[in-house]
Design a protein around this motif. Structure first.
Motif, PDB file in Angstrom:
ATOM      1  N   ASP A   1     -27.805 -28.528-108.435  1.00  0.00           N
ATOM      2  CA  ASP A   1     -27.897 -27.173-107.897  1.00  0.00           C
ATOM      3  C   ASP A   1     -26.513 -26.671-107.505  1.00  0.00           C
ATOM      4  N   VAL A   2     -26.268 -25.396-107.724  1.00  0.00           N
ATOM      5  CA  VAL A   2     -25.035 -24.778-107.227  1.00  0.00           C
ATOM      6  C   VAL A   2     -25.191 -24.554-105.726  1.00  0.00           C
ATOM      7  N   VAL A   3     -24.266 -25.102-104.938  1.00  0.00           N
ATOM      8  CA  VAL A   3     -24.345 -24.941-103.478  1.00  0.00           C
ATOM      9  C   VAL A   3     -23.179 -24.136-102.912  1.00  0.00           C
ATOM     10  N   GLU A   4     -22.090 -24.046-103.659  1.00  0.00           N
ATOM     11  CA  GLU A   4     -20.950 -23.223-103.238  1.00  0.00           C
ATOM     12  C   GLU A   4     -20.370 -22.554-104.477  1.00  0.00           C
ATOM     13  N   GLU A   5     -20.216 -21.241-104.436  1.00  0.00           N
ATOM     14  CA  GLU A   5     -19.563 -20.537-105.546  1.00  0.00           C
ATOM     15  C   GLU A   5     -18.046 -20.658-105.451  1.00  0.00           C
ATOM     16  N   PHE A   6     -17.537 -20.724-104.194  1.00  0.00           N
ATOM     17  CA  PHE A   6     -16.093 -20.891-104.009  1.00  0.00           C
ATOM     18  C   PHE A   6     -15.846 -21.648-102.711  1.00  0.00           C
ATOM     19  N   LEU A   7     -15.493 -22.919-102.840  1.00  0.00           N
ATOM     20  CA  LEU A   7     -15.126 -23.745-101.692  1.00  0.00           C
ATOM     21  C   LEU A   7     -13.611 -23.874-101.694  1.00  0.00           C
ATOM     22  N   PRO A   8     -12.910 -23.383-100.638  1.00  0.00           N
ATOM     23  CA  PRO A   8     -11.445 -23.462-100.625  1.00  0.00           C
ATOM     24  C   PRO A   8     -10.954 -24.895-100.828  1.00  0.00           C
ATOM     25  N   GLU A   9      -9.828 -25.040-101.490  1.00  0.00           N
ATOM     26  CA  GLU A   9      -9.342 -26.358-101.890  1.00  0.00           C
ATOM     27  C   GLU A   9      -9.172 -27.312-100.708  1.00  0.00           C
ATOM     28  N   ASP A  10      -8.763 -26.810 -99.542  1.00  0.00           N
ATOM     29  CA  ASP A  10      -8.537 -27.711 -98.418  1.00  0.00           C
ATOM     30  C   ASP A  10      -9.833 -28.128 -97.723  1.00  0.00           C
ATOM     31  N   LYS A  11     -10.963 -27.528 -98.129  1.00  0.00           N
ATOM     32  CA  LYS A  11     -12.267 -27.912 -97.579  1.00  0.00           C
ATOM     33  C   LYS A  11     -12.994 -28.904 -98.488  1.00  0.00           C
ATOM     34  N   LEU A  12     -12.408 -29.190 -99.645  1.00  0.00           N
ATOM     35  CA  LEU A  12     -13.095 -29.996-100.657  1.00  0.00           C
ATOM     36  C   LEU A  12     -13.446 -31.397-100.165  1.00  0.00           C
ATOM     37  N   ILE A  13     -12.463 -32.138 -99.729  1.00  0.00           N
ATOM     38  CA  ILE A  13     -12.707 -33.531 -99.338  1.00  0.00           C
ATOM     39  C   ILE A  13     -13.555 -33.618 -98.065  1.00  0.00           C
ATOM     40  N   PRO A  14     -13.321 -32.783 -97.045  1.00  0.00           N
ATOM     41  CA  PRO A  14     -14.248 -32.807 -95.904  1.00  0.00           C
ATOM     42  C   PRO A  14     -15.694 -32.523 -96.315  1.00  0.00           C
ATOM     43  N   TYR A  15     -15.892 -31.612 -97.245  1.00  0.00           N
ATOM     44  CA  TYR A  15     -17.247 -31.285 -97.695  1.00  0.00           C
ATOM     45  C   TYR A  15     -17.890 -32.501 -98.364  1.00  0.00           C
ATOM     46  N   ILE A  16     -17.146 -33.152 -99.253  1.00  0.00           N
ATOM     47  CA  ILE A  16     -17.680 -34.342 -99.933  1.00  0.00           C
ATOM     48  C   ILE A  16     -18.034 -35.415 -98.910  1.00  0.00           C
ATOM     49  N   GLU A  17     -17.191 -35.576 -97.888  1.00  0.00           N
ATOM     50  CA  GLU A  17     -17.468 -36.605 -96.873  1.00  0.00           C
ATOM     51  C   GLU A  17     -18.781 -36.315 -96.146  1.00  0.00           C
ATOM     52  N   THR A  18     -19.050 -35.069 -95.809  1.00  0.00           N
ATOM     53  CA  THR A  18     -20.304 -34.769 -95.093  1.00  0.00           C
ATOM     54  C   THR A  18     -21.519 -35.106 -95.959  1.00  0.00           C
ATOM     55  N   ILE A  19     -21.442 -34.824 -97.245  1.00  0.00           N
ATOM     56  CA  ILE A  19     -22.559 -35.121 -98.149  1.00  0.00           C
ATOM     57  C   ILE A  19     -22.771 -36.626 -98.258  1.00  0.00           C
ATOM     58  N   ILE A  20     -21.693 -37.372 -98.383  1.00  0.00           N
ATOM     59  CA  ILE A  20     -21.816 -38.836 -98.492  1.00  0.00           C
ATOM     60  C   ILE A  20     -22.402 -39.419 -97.215  1.00  0.00           C
ATOM     61  N   ARG A  21     -21.986 -38.921 -96.066  1.00  0.00           N
ATOM     62  CA  ARG A  21     -22.539 -39.416 -94.800  1.00  0.00           C
ATOM     63  C   ARG A  21     -24.051 -39.175 -94.727  1.00  0.00           C
ATOM     64  N   VAL A  22     -24.495 -38.020 -95.166  1.00  0.00           N
ATOM     65  CA  VAL A  22     -25.933 -37.730 -95.169  1.00  0.00           C
ATOM     66  C   VAL A  22     -26.652 -38.666 -96.139  1.00  0.00           C
ATOM     67  N   PHE A  23     -26.097 -38.852 -97.323  1.00  0.00           N
ATOM     68  CA  PHE A  23     -26.696 -39.742 -98.311  1.00  0.00           C
ATOM     69  C   PHE A  23     -26.766 -41.176 -97.792  1.00  0.00           C
ATOM     70  N   ASP A  24     -25.717 -41.603 -97.123  1.00  0.00           N
ATOM     71  CA  ASP A  24     -25.678 -42.968 -96.588  1.00  0.00           C
ATOM     72  C   ASP A  24     -26.766 -43.177 -95.535  1.00  0.00           C
ATOM     73  N   ARG A  25     -27.007 -42.164 -94.697  1.00  0.00           N
ATOM     74  CA  ARG A  25     -27.955 -42.322 -93.596  1.00  0.00           C
ATOM     75  C   ARG A  25     -29.404 -42.116 -94.025  1.00  0.00           C
ATOM     76  N   TYR A  26     -29.631 -41.149 -94.900  1.00  0.00           N
ATOM     77  CA  TYR A  26     -31.009 -40.765 -95.209  1.00  0.00           C
ATOM     78  C   TYR A  26     -31.477 -41.200 -96.599  1.00  0.00           C
ATOM     79  N   GLY A  27     -30.570 -41.683 -97.415  1.00  0.00           N
ATOM     80  CA  GLY A  27     -30.928 -42.082 -98.770  1.00  0.00           C
ATOM     81  C   GLY A  27     -31.787 -43.339 -98.804  1.00  0.00           C
ATOM     82  N   GLU A  28     -32.650 -43.429 -99.812  1.00  0.00           N
ATOM     83  CA  GLU A  28     -33.537 -44.577-100.022  1.00  0.00           C
ATOM     84  C   GLU A  28     -32.721 -45.854-100.261  1.00  0.00           C
TER      85      GLU A  28
END
Length: 696
Positions: free
Chosen positions: A218-245
């Protein structure tokens, strides 16, 4: 097994390698459970083969970049430790096969001398960060994504948030809207964009994946500023780590978490994690990947072209002008992705005076050479031809992608490598005009898991089996209609029909003849498939599924002489699930040790996350003593409260939920790291005491 020691300039890498040697020794001495050890070695790029007693070693090449010196190093290592062959993968890695487990630390140490790693190439980690091989020279790119892919790789390597996830996590960077890195099949797919102020950013796609059940991102961001890229990826991984099967690995990818709780909920949980992440912005150093060293020579000896017709085909299909005027990118078609170590050395010798010192491994198991001058192309073609690497038709119908299949993979059901060679020969011999057609992609996997990317093929095959009376014969599931549309839009192929493997050639002939005869001028294969519909193709191919007229040869798989036997081993792509109480408590102590090391180094965020993992491993161990199994970290928290805290069986202030989830309610400061580490230490000691009381 002889004790192994290494001397490397990088103490972190040296520690990794010595730790691997110690773990292998402990495993040999029976001190580590084999399931746990499998998890450890997978995270270090060591993967069990179909053949007993040997390993496949996966070498992680971020965005497929490899220098001449590194390629020579890998070739030498394959000679010394493996089968004298380099296998190029669809994730831009290089694999070496038939390696002894006991020699892997030494192998890794030698790789590290040229800054090459195996770390987190397999297992439940962030796999190789891929990118369009043309990044940096692509005439269509808004900017070079290579520094961003490299920064993502660097940030996540050895990062505690992604060392033991429920399943693997894949990230890709495409160089343009053409989306040649397939953003739509990745956990996080990224496409570069410029906004109205000419600022850099990325279109972000989330939750894609192939495997047995393809799901498009799914498209979740049409334009994510370059300096927000790695923080954004980290938040997704943290959620996956905690709630993933974590128990059912067939449902353990991010795509299934999104399917289970909904995309909006995943994004809401990611928003909560923003407070806890290490950095809120992460400026990317755009100069991390310099322009490679380009030969200064601009005059070349005249070369006689041995096959002028083939040369013209090669120029038309394998060569393109870079965005840097006067220079050309040159694709090398590598049959089934295999290059012998001797050929790799001869290739480097050929390339050094002719192209830049940077090769990219491509997603279709080929190579991309950069910065060739027009005057160098004849010599380059002739040299490649002598190495049998000048075949035209790169990325065309005739360029078939395949995984290793039953050659080496535990999960392989059929011999995809030989089938790919046979289908390529068919194209060159019977449909040579299609070497100019890049609209249709053919991809093959030895099983349903899509390592050969059959799920995104226009014409795909995956290995299977059929029963004919009391006998079993090798078969292929035919997949049609998949592929890239562009700008994050993709198509998952439909399962159309299953036929005996030896009839794959007839399937391909029927499909190509049908398209040639009935498509309208300029009609793409996607458009033609949609116009005719899935049922049309089922009826077209149905006669080939008739099992009443089988020949003896159809009971023998491609590349074999013996009658087919379906023999599937235990797959390791997803790592393993370990639920042993003693092992979990041992892991808790190890994680607490890492927390203390990170704390001493002033890495507060890492110390906090290691402390978090200490709490969870300890709680999970005690839950198992009550025969309570859990499938996510969130469930561990919930069940520990229900089975211990609320029943008064474990003394802590407040709830376990409140204790653990402090992690996303505080900034990662020294003050919080100090308190959280102390709480994790106390909890582990109480858990060990509780375990002792239960056992005795």
């Amino acid at each position: 097994m002889q004790s192994f020691r290494t001397e490397l300039e990088n103490p972190i890498v040296e520690k990794d390698i010595i730790d691997l040697e110690k773990k292998i020794r402990a495993f040999r001495e029976g001190k580590i459970h084999d399931e746990k050890f499998r998890s450890l070695r997978l995270a270090r790029g060591i993967y069990g083969q179909r053949q007993p007693g040997v390993q496949m070693v996966r070498i992680k090449l971020p965005f497929g970049k490899v220098t001449f010196k590194q390629l020579l190093r890998i070739a030498d290592i394959s000679d010394e430790y493996g089968s004298r062959n380099l296998h190029l993968t669809t994730r831009q890695d290089i694999q070496i096969h038939y390696v002894s487990l006991d020699r892997t630390p030494e192998l890794w140490a030698k790789l590290s001398l040229d800054d090459i790693t195996m770390r987190e190439a397999c297992g439940n980690t962030v796999r190789n960060v891929t990118a369009s091989p043309t990044s940096g020279i692509d005439p269509q790119e808004p900017f070079d994504v290579s520094p961003y892919a490299h920064a993502t790789f660097e940030y996540l390597l050895r990062n505690p948030i992604c060392q033991e996830m429920g399943r693997k996590f894949k990230i890709s960077f495409s160089s343009s809207d053409a989306d040649t890195a397939f953003s739509y099949i990745h956990d996080v797919g990224l496409i570069p964009k410029l906004n109205s102020n000419n600022e850099r950013g990325f279109k972000v796609l989330l939750g894609g994946g192939l495997g047995a059940q393809p799901i498009l991102a799914d498209v979740v961001e049409e334009f994510l500023p370059e300096d927000k890229l790695i923080p954004y990826i980290e938040t997704i991984i943290r959620v996956f780590d905690r709630y993933g099967e974590r128990n059912n690995r067939n449902k353990a990818r991010l795509k299934y978490l999104i399917q289970k709780v909904g995309l909006e909920e995943v994004l809401r949980l990611a928003e909560i994690e923003k407070k806890a992440i290490k950095v809120k912005t992460y400026p990317i150093n755009r100069d991390t990947i310099p322009v490679p060293s380009i030969p200064q020579q601009d005059t070349y000896a005249e070369v006689s072209i041995s096959n002028p017709f083939r040369y013209e085909q090669w120029l038309a299909t394998n060569v393109f002008e870079q965005k840097q005027k006067g220079y050309f990118g040159v694709y090398v078609k590598v049959p089934v992705g295999d290059v012998s170590s001797d050929t790799a050395r001869e290739l480097v010798k050929l390339l050094q005076p002719l192209v830049a010192d940077e090769i990219r491994v491509t997603q279709n198991q080929g190579l991309l050479l950069k910065y060739a001058r027009k005057e160098a192309l004849p010599a380059l073609y002739e040299g490649l031809a002598k190495l049998e690497l000048a075949t035209p038709g790169f990325d065309s119908v005739a360029d078939v992608t395949t995984c290793p299949g039953t050659d080496t993979c535990n999960l392989g059901i059929s011999n995809s490598m030989t089938m790919a060679r046979v289908l390529e020969d068919l194209i060159y011999n019977e449909y040579e005009d299609l070497i100019y057609n890049r609209d249709i992609k053919i991809k093959i996997s030895g099983c349903m898991n899509s390592c050969g990317q059959h799920g995104l093929a226009h014409i795909g095959f995956h290995g299977s089996s059929l029963k004919a009376g009391t006998k079993v014969l090798p078969s292929v599931q035919v997949m049609l209609g998949g592929g890239t549309v562009g700008d994050g839009v993709g198509r998952a192929a439909d399962r159309v029909i299953k036929v005996p493997s030896k009839r794959a050639t007839d399937v391909l002939r029927l499909l190509l003849d049908d398209y040639k005869q009935l498509s309208t001028e300029g009609e793409t294969y996607h458009a033609y498939y949609d116009r005719q519909g899935k049922d049309y193709f089922y009826r077209l191919l149905k006669p080939l599924a008739d099992l009443t007229n089988l020949t003896d040869d159809e009971f023998v798989d491609w590349g074999h002489q013996e009658t087919y036997v379906s023999a599937i081993g235990v797959g390791e792509c997803a790592g393993v699930i370990i639920d042993l109480v003693a092992t979990l408590l041992y892991e808790s102590e190890e994680k607490l040790g890492w927390a203390n090391q990170s704390f001493q180094a002033g890495s507060w965020s890492d110390a906090i996350y290691h402390s978090y993992n200490t709490l969870l491993s300890s709680a999970k161990a005690l839950l198992l003593d009550k025969s309570v199994t859990t499938s996510t970290q969130a469930a561990v928290i919930r069940e520990f409260d229900a089975n211990y805290v609320e029943k008064g069986d474990f003394d802590i202030q407040g709830s376990f939920n409140d204790l653990v989830l402090q992690i996303n309610k505080h900034e990662p400061s020294q003050e919080f790291a100090t308190a959280y580490l102390a709480q994790a230490t106390e909890f582990l000691e109480k858990s060990k005491a509780k375990r002792e009381a239960l056992v005795h």
